[in-house]
Motif scaffolding. Structure first.
Motif, PDB file in Angstrom:
ATOM      1  N   CYS A  18     -26.947 110.567 -30.680  1.00  0.00           N
ATOM      2  CA  CYS A  18     -26.113 110.438 -29.475  1.00  0.00           C
ATOM      3  C   CYS A  18     -25.581 111.754 -28.929  1.00  0.00           C
ATOM      4  O   CYS A  18     -25.073 111.781 -27.814  1.00  0.00           O
ATOM      5  CB  CYS A  18     -24.962 109.478 -29.727  1.00  0.00           C
ATOM      6  N   LYS A  46     -24.493 103.466 -37.917  1.00  0.00           N
ATOM      7  CA  LYS A  46     -25.358 102.858 -36.898  1.00  0.00           C
ATOM      8  C   LYS A  46     -26.362 103.874 -36.364  1.00  0.00           C
ATOM      9  O   LYS A  46     -27.566 103.593 -36.313  1.00  0.00           O
ATOM     10  CB  LYS A  46     -24.510 102.290 -35.755  1.00  0.00           C
ATOM     11  N   ASP A  47     -25.890 105.065 -35.987  1.00  0.00           N
ATOM     12  CA  ASP A  47     -26.818 106.081 -35.485  1.00  0.00           C
ATOM     13  C   ASP A  47     -27.734 106.594 -36.600  1.00  0.00           C
ATOM     14  O   ASP A  47     -28.888 106.931 -36.345  1.00  0.00           O
ATOM     15  CB  ASP A  47     -26.066 107.236 -34.825  1.00  0.00           C
ATOM     16  N   LYS A  50     -30.472 104.122 -36.679  1.00  0.00           N
ATOM     17  CA  LYS A  50     -31.368 104.316 -35.530  1.00  0.00           C
ATOM     18  C   LYS A  50     -32.358 105.441 -35.839  1.00  0.00           C
ATOM     19  O   LYS A  50     -33.552 105.317 -35.556  1.00  0.00           O
ATOM     20  CB  LYS A  50     -30.563 104.674 -34.270  1.00  0.00           C
ATOM     21  N   THR A  90     -20.741  94.044 -40.627  1.00  0.00           N
ATOM     22  CA  THR A  90     -20.897  94.048 -39.167  1.00  0.00           C
ATOM     23  C   THR A  90     -19.953  93.020 -38.569  1.00  0.00           C
ATOM     24  O   THR A  90     -19.478  92.115 -39.259  1.00  0.00           O
ATOM     25  CB  THR A  90     -22.337  93.687 -38.743  1.00  0.00           C
ATOM     26  N   MET A  98     -18.865 105.222 -31.694  1.00  0.00           N
ATOM     27  CA  MET A  98     -19.804 104.685 -30.699  1.00  0.00           C
ATOM     28  C   MET A  98     -19.690 103.163 -30.592  1.00  0.00           C
ATOM     29  O   MET A  98     -20.647 102.479 -30.258  1.00  0.00           O
ATOM     30  CB  MET A  98     -21.240 105.090 -31.060  1.00  0.00           C
ATOM     31  N   GLY A  99     -18.519 102.635 -30.879  1.00  0.00           N
ATOM     32  CA  GLY A  99     -18.309 101.195 -30.723  1.00  0.00           C
ATOM     33  C   GLY A  99     -18.558 100.413 -32.003  1.00  0.00           C
ATOM     34  O   GLY A  99     -18.191 100.854 -33.091  1.00  0.00           O
ATOM     35  N   HIS A 100     -19.190  99.262 -31.879  1.00  0.00           N
ATOM     36  CA  HIS A 100     -19.440  98.404 -33.039  1.00  0.00           C
ATOM     37  C   HIS A 100     -20.288  99.157 -34.058  1.00  0.00           C
ATOM     38  O   HIS A 100     -21.237  99.846 -33.701  1.00  0.00           O
ATOM     39  CB  HIS A 100     -20.127  97.109 -32.616  1.00  0.00           C
ATOM     40  N   GLU A 101     -19.925  99.001 -35.319  1.00  0.00           N
ATOM     41  CA  GLU A 101     -20.551  99.790 -36.384  1.00  0.00           C
ATOM     42  C   GLU A 101     -21.005  98.927 -37.555  1.00  0.00           C
ATOM     43  O   GLU A 101     -20.611  97.776 -37.694  1.00  0.00           O
ATOM     44  CB  GLU A 101     -19.543 100.808 -36.941  1.00  0.00           C
ATOM     45  N   LYS A 135     -29.732  97.425 -32.385  1.00  0.00           N
ATOM     46  CA  LYS A 135     -29.689  97.310 -30.922  1.00  0.00           C
ATOM     47  C   LYS A 135     -28.608  96.317 -30.494  1.00  0.00           C
ATOM     48  O   LYS A 135     -27.885  96.550 -29.527  1.00  0.00           O
ATOM     49  CB  LYS A 135     -31.062  96.862 -30.404  1.00  0.00           C
ATOM     50  N   ASP A 138     -25.051  97.603 -30.121  1.00  0.00           N
ATOM     51  CA  ASP A 138     -24.757  98.387 -28.925  1.00  0.00           C
ATOM     52  C   ASP A 138     -24.438  97.527 -27.711  1.00  0.00           C
ATOM     53  O   ASP A 138     -24.082  98.050 -26.666  1.00  0.00           O
ATOM     54  CB  ASP A 138     -25.936  99.315 -28.588  1.00  0.00           C
ATOM     55  N   ARG A 139     -24.575  96.227 -27.835  1.00  0.00           N
ATOM     56  CA  ARG A 139     -24.289  95.346 -26.682  1.00  0.00           C
ATOM     57  C   ARG A 139     -22.817  95.088 -26.544  1.00  0.00           C
ATOM     58  O   ARG A 139     -22.072  95.102 -27.432  1.00  0.00           O
ATOM     59  CB  ARG A 139     -25.034  94.014 -26.822  1.00  0.00           C
TER      60      ARG A 139
END
Length: 139
Positions: A18, A46-47, A50, A90, A98-101, A135, A138-139
């Motif tokens: 990111c 999370k990242d 990814k 989760t 970056m939000g939800h992790e 994915k 990230d929603r």
């Protein structure tokens, strides 16, 4: 972790996925440490997932078999733990940079407690994390 010392991120290290400055979020730092001493840091699990799930995109010159250690910061005491041995919660009310992790916990007992205390939805192991799941976060 297998005799390897995972280096902390420098102030100038950015997340490979990111682009955020990783050292600003020590409670969320995740690291992929290669056998040649090179490290890629992330501002959350999370990242890191990814990256690992799409290595040709994020690190085309690196191979999975050259990874020495994958480390995540354990939620309760911030200790670095082996990402492959960690438990991930989760759907909780705790958000990362970056939000939800995928919130890393060192033990099943800690993961159960975290799930209860923070309204988590699921406990996953390293091998349970898929591109679709990441994915969806990230929603």
């Amino acid at each position: 972790m297998g005799g390897h010392v995972v280096p902390p991120p420098a102030e100038t290290d950015t997340c490979v996925v990111c682009g955020m400055f990783v050292a600003k979020y020590p409670q969320w730092v995740a690291t992929v440490f290669y056998k040649d001493g090179h490290a890629h840091h992330f501002d959350g699990a999370k990242d890191m997932f990814k990256y690992l799930l799409d290595l040709p995109r994020y690190a085309p010159k690196h191979r999975a078999e050259d990874i020495a250690v994958i480390a995540v910061s354990e939620y309760y005491d911030l200790a670095k733990v082996d990402a492959r041995q960690a438990f991930y919660v989760t759907g909780s009310d705790v958000l990362g940079p970056m939000g939800h992790e995928l919130v890393p916990l060192a033990t099943q007992v800690d993961a159960d407690e975290f799930l209860r205390d923070h309204k988590g939805k699921r406990i996953l192991r390293f091998g349970d994390v898929t591109p679709a799941l990441v994915k969806e976060l990230d929603r």
